[in-house]
Design an enzyme around this catalytic site. Sequence first.
Site, PDB file in Angstrom:
ATOM      1  N   SER A  13      -3.051 -14.601  -2.862  1.00 51.78           N
ATOM      2  CA  SER A  13      -4.174 -15.316  -3.473  1.00 51.78           C
ATOM      3  C   SER A  13      -3.875 -15.700  -4.915  1.00 51.78           C
ATOM      4  O   SER A  13      -4.316 -16.742  -5.394  1.00 51.78           O
ATOM      5  CB  SER A  13      -5.442 -14.454  -3.416  1.00 51.78           C
ATOM      6  OG  SER A  13      -5.235 -13.228  -4.095  1.00 51.78           O
ATOM      7  N   SER A 144       8.570  -4.085  -5.535  1.00 49.19           N
ATOM      8  CA  SER A 144       8.335  -2.794  -6.182  1.00 49.19           C
ATOM      9  C   SER A 144       8.040  -3.073  -7.648  1.00 49.19           C
ATOM     10  O   SER A 144       7.213  -3.929  -7.991  1.00 49.19           O
ATOM     11  CB  SER A 144       9.577  -1.910  -5.966  1.00 49.19           C
ATOM     12  OG  SER A 144       9.503  -0.737  -6.706  1.00 49.19           O
ATOM     13  N   TYR A 158       0.261   4.542  -9.474  1.00 45.67           N
ATOM     14  CA  TYR A 158       0.967   3.266  -9.266  1.00 45.67           C
ATOM     15  C   TYR A 158       2.461   3.557  -9.126  1.00 45.67           C
ATOM     16  O   TYR A 158       3.121   3.084  -8.195  1.00 45.67           O
ATOM     17  CB  TYR A 158       0.712   2.337 -10.457  1.00 45.67           C
ATOM     18  CG  TYR A 158       1.446   1.024 -10.366  1.00 45.67           C
ATOM     19  CD1 TYR A 158       1.052   0.040  -9.467  1.00 45.67           C
ATOM     20  CD2 TYR A 158       2.551   0.761 -11.183  1.00 45.67           C
ATOM     21  CE1 TYR A 158       1.733  -1.167  -9.374  1.00 45.67           C
ATOM     22  CE2 TYR A 158       3.236  -0.450 -11.101  1.00 45.67           C
ATOM     23  CZ  TYR A 158       2.821  -1.408 -10.199  1.00 45.67           C
ATOM     24  OH  TYR A 158       3.500  -2.602 -10.099  1.00 45.67           O
ATOM     25  N   SER A 161       3.241   5.199  -5.902  1.00 53.16           N
ATOM     26  CA  SER A 161       3.185   4.284  -4.745  1.00 53.16           C
ATOM     27  C   SER A 161       4.451   3.429  -4.677  1.00 53.16           C
ATOM     28  O   SER A 161       4.952   3.131  -3.598  1.00 53.16           O
ATOM     29  CB  SER A 161       1.940   3.390  -4.816  1.00 53.16           C
ATOM     30  OG  SER A 161       2.038   2.428  -5.851  1.00 53.16           O
ATOM     31  N   LYS A 162       4.984   3.049  -5.832  1.00 52.40           N
ATOM     32  CA  LYS A 162       6.192   2.218  -5.848  1.00 52.40           C
ATOM     33  C   LYS A 162       7.438   3.070  -5.550  1.00 52.40           C
ATOM     34  O   LYS A 162       8.369   2.587  -4.905  1.00 52.40           O
ATOM     35  CB  LYS A 162       6.335   1.479  -7.188  1.00 52.40           C
ATOM     36  CG  LYS A 162       5.230   0.463  -7.453  1.00 52.40           C
ATOM     37  CD  LYS A 162       5.210  -0.684  -6.435  1.00 52.40           C
ATOM     38  CE  LYS A 162       4.231  -1.774  -6.823  1.00 52.40           C
ATOM     39  NZ  LYS A 162       4.153  -2.862  -5.827  1.00 52.40           N
TER      40      LYS A 162
HETATM   41  N1  LIG Z   1       2.927  -8.694 -12.800  1.00 53.37           N
HETATM   42  C1  LIG Z   1       3.700  -7.685 -13.109  1.00 53.37           C
HETATM   43  O1  LIG Z   1       3.972  -7.421 -14.280  1.00 53.37           O
HETATM   44  C2  LIG Z   1       4.285  -6.839 -12.012  1.00 53.37           C
HETATM   45  C3  LIG Z   1       5.411  -6.057 -12.325  1.00 53.37           C
HETATM   46  C4  LIG Z   1       5.989  -5.291 -11.309  1.00 53.37           C
HETATM   47  C5  LIG Z   1       5.464  -5.331 -10.043  1.00 53.37           C
HETATM   48  N2  LIG Z   1       4.367  -6.086  -9.766  1.00 53.37           N
HETATM   49  C6  LIG Z   1       3.860  -6.088  -8.390  1.00 53.37           C
HETATM   50  O2  LIG Z   1       3.752  -7.413  -7.914  1.00 53.37           O
HETATM   51  C7  LIG Z   1       2.790  -7.448  -6.855  1.00 53.37           C
HETATM   52  C8  LIG Z   1       1.863  -8.639  -7.063  1.00 53.37           C
HETATM   53  O3  LIG Z   1       1.119  -8.428  -8.259  1.00 53.37           O
HETATM   54  P1  LIG Z   1       0.793  -9.598  -9.283  1.00 53.37           P
HETATM   55  O4  LIG Z   1       1.440  -9.254 -10.563  1.00 53.37           O
HETATM   56  O5  LIG Z   1       1.045 -10.913  -8.701  1.00 53.37           O
HETATM   57  O6  LIG Z   1      -0.776  -9.339  -9.520  1.00 53.37           O
HETATM   58  P2  LIG Z   1      -2.081  -9.997  -8.860  1.00 53.37           P
HETATM   59  O7  LIG Z   1      -2.157 -11.440  -9.242  1.00 53.37           O
HETATM   60  O8  LIG Z   1      -3.188  -9.092  -9.217  1.00 53.37           O
HETATM   61  O9  LIG Z   1      -1.785  -9.965  -7.310  1.00 53.37           O
HETATM   62  C9  LIG Z   1      -2.035  -8.878  -6.487  1.00 53.37           C
HETATM   63  C10 LIG Z   1      -2.301  -9.405  -5.104  1.00 53.37           C
HETATM   64  O10 LIG Z   1      -2.439  -8.286  -4.200  1.00 53.37           O
HETATM   65  C11 LIG Z   1      -3.568  -8.560  -3.418  1.00 53.37           C
HETATM   66  N3  LIG Z   1      -4.141  -7.378  -2.779  1.00 53.37           N
HETATM   67  C12 LIG Z   1      -4.674  -6.273  -3.339  1.00 53.37           C
HETATM   68  N4  LIG Z   1      -5.140  -5.446  -2.389  1.00 53.37           N
HETATM   69  C13 LIG Z   1      -4.885  -6.054  -1.188  1.00 53.37           C
HETATM   70  C14 LIG Z   1      -5.112  -5.716   0.152  1.00 53.37           C
HETATM   71  N5  LIG Z   1      -5.739  -4.571   0.501  1.00 53.37           N
HETATM   72  N6  LIG Z   1      -4.705  -6.566   1.128  1.00 53.37           N
HETATM   73  C15 LIG Z   1      -4.095  -7.732   0.809  1.00 53.37           C
HETATM   74  N7  LIG Z   1      -3.865  -8.117  -0.457  1.00 53.37           N
HETATM   75  C16 LIG Z   1      -4.261  -7.285  -1.447  1.00 53.37           C
HETATM   76  C17 LIG Z   1      -4.539  -9.268  -4.334  1.00 53.37           C
HETATM   77  O11 LIG Z   1      -5.515  -9.902  -3.541  1.00 53.37           O
HETATM   78  P3  LIG Z   1      -7.065 -10.085  -3.902  1.00 53.37           P
HETATM   79  O12 LIG Z   1      -7.138 -11.435  -4.554  1.00 53.37           O
HETATM   80  O13 LIG Z   1      -7.765 -10.085  -2.589  1.00 53.37           O
HETATM   81  O14 LIG Z   1      -7.470  -8.958  -4.784  1.00 53.37           O
HETATM   82  C18 LIG Z   1      -3.569 -10.219  -5.011  1.00 53.37           C
HETATM   83  O15 LIG Z   1      -3.325 -11.345  -4.199  1.00 53.37           O
HETATM   84  C19 LIG Z   1       2.067  -6.102  -6.865  1.00 53.37           C
HETATM   85  O16 LIG Z   1       2.570  -5.291  -5.820  1.00 53.37           O
HETATM   86  C20 LIG Z   1       2.472  -5.517  -8.219  1.00 53.37           C
HETATM   87  O17 LIG Z   1       2.489  -4.112  -8.202  1.00 53.37           O
HETATM   88  C21 LIG Z   1       3.764  -6.848 -10.727  1.00 53.37           C
END
Ligand SMILES: NC(=O)c1ccc[n+]([C@@H]2O[C@H](COP(=O)([O-])OP(=O)(O)OC[C@H]3O[C@@H](n4cnc5c(N)ncnc54)[C@H](OP(=O)(O)O)[C@@H]3O)[C@@H](O)[C@H]2O)c1
Length: 298
Positions: A13, A144, A158, A161-162
């Site tokens: 999303s 991750s 967090y 989990s990772k």
């Molecule tokens: N951005 C960073 O700095 C960073 C760094 C390392 C790792 N990550 C990882 O990257 C991944 C994506 O995060 P992002 O940074 O892009 O943040 P984000 O924009 O908040 O995206 C998280 C996504 O996960 C979805 N989600 C949460 N719970 C869910 C569920 N039960 N079923 C299906 N979808 C669900 C959210 O959907 P909804 O819209 O429905 O809430 C959203 O689409 C995550 O695993 C995060 O831990 C991010």
Amino acid sequence: MESKQVVFITGSSTGFGRLFAETLSRQGHTVFATMRDPQGKNAKNAADLLALASRESLSLFTLECDVTSDASVELAVRSAIAQSGRIDVAINNAGYGIIGLAEAVTIEQARQIMDTNFMGCVRVNRAVLPHMRRHKRGLLMHISSGAGRVVIPAFSLYTASKFAMEALAETYRYELASQGIESVVVEPGAYQTPVFGNLVAAADQSRTDTYRLANHIPAKMSDLLSNTAGDPQEVADAVLRIVETPVGQKKLRYRVSQADLGVDEINATCERVQARLLDMFRLTAETSFVQRDAASAD
Ligand SMILES: NC(=O)c1ccc[n+]([C@@H]2O[C@H](COP(=O)([O-])OP(=O)(O)OC[C@H]3O[C@@H](n4cnc5c(N)ncnc54)[C@H](OP(=O)(O)O)[C@@H]3O)[C@@H](O)[C@H]2O)c1
């Protein structure tokens, strides 16, 4: 083998998931951008992706998928298979963070984050693997974090989990290698996505009254991480490169970040230790990658 892949992405999303969907489909891959509630709270996000698909004639579709529900994951995978006949790449991306001292995280909060960030991957991998096996190839990708290898105070659950996701991904790497199915981990640093705004605060603050100085950690870490966040397109470009890396040549782990906090060092050490362990257990042959011929009968 066709070079264009059929890609199933969770959590599309916003943020990385959405960028992966845009980036991969613009390169000609077929993408199932899955998300929670595409007719409700994510209706605008789903509509934006579909409008992009129509404007640029992309093979980009949306599907509903809540990774905390066995039935929702199964249905989304079945729908993608019904439409495209196969899933070549599953990107386990859905996830969120909890910020606060570990003791302030309630049991229910701990359960919920593990159910999404870790059990979500367990569900998706189990749902896609029978289909990948039928096609004698496939790629399980796990988004991750650097926090899947180093511990960041104030992000206990967090990080846990990772770390759990990393262990699952690495086990699959060894166990699936002889069937020609790959498993990789992507370890982003901090990137500018909605992730920081979506952080959930640890709910039981009454537990932290005695922590004194340590009570400063969550705010300090939150400021540090959100102020150093880079352009998330870097991660999408890395994911595209990995997807397009020839079968059998992918690494287990890819760190993607502007600053290396020691993750490369940990990964290099672990690679040596694991290779030694597999050799010690006489498992080298069983865990070595074998490219399968999709046309072969076995
Ligand atoms: N951005 C960073 O700095 C960073 C760094 C390392 C790792 N990550 C990882 O990257 C991944 C994506 O995060 P992002 O940074 O892009 O943040 P984000 O924009 O908040 O995206 C998280 C996504 O996960 C979805 N989600 C949460 N719970 C869910 C569920 N039960 N079923 C299906 N979808 C669900 C959210 O959907 P909804 O819209 O429905 O809430 C959203 O689409 C995550 O695993 C995060 O831990 C991010």
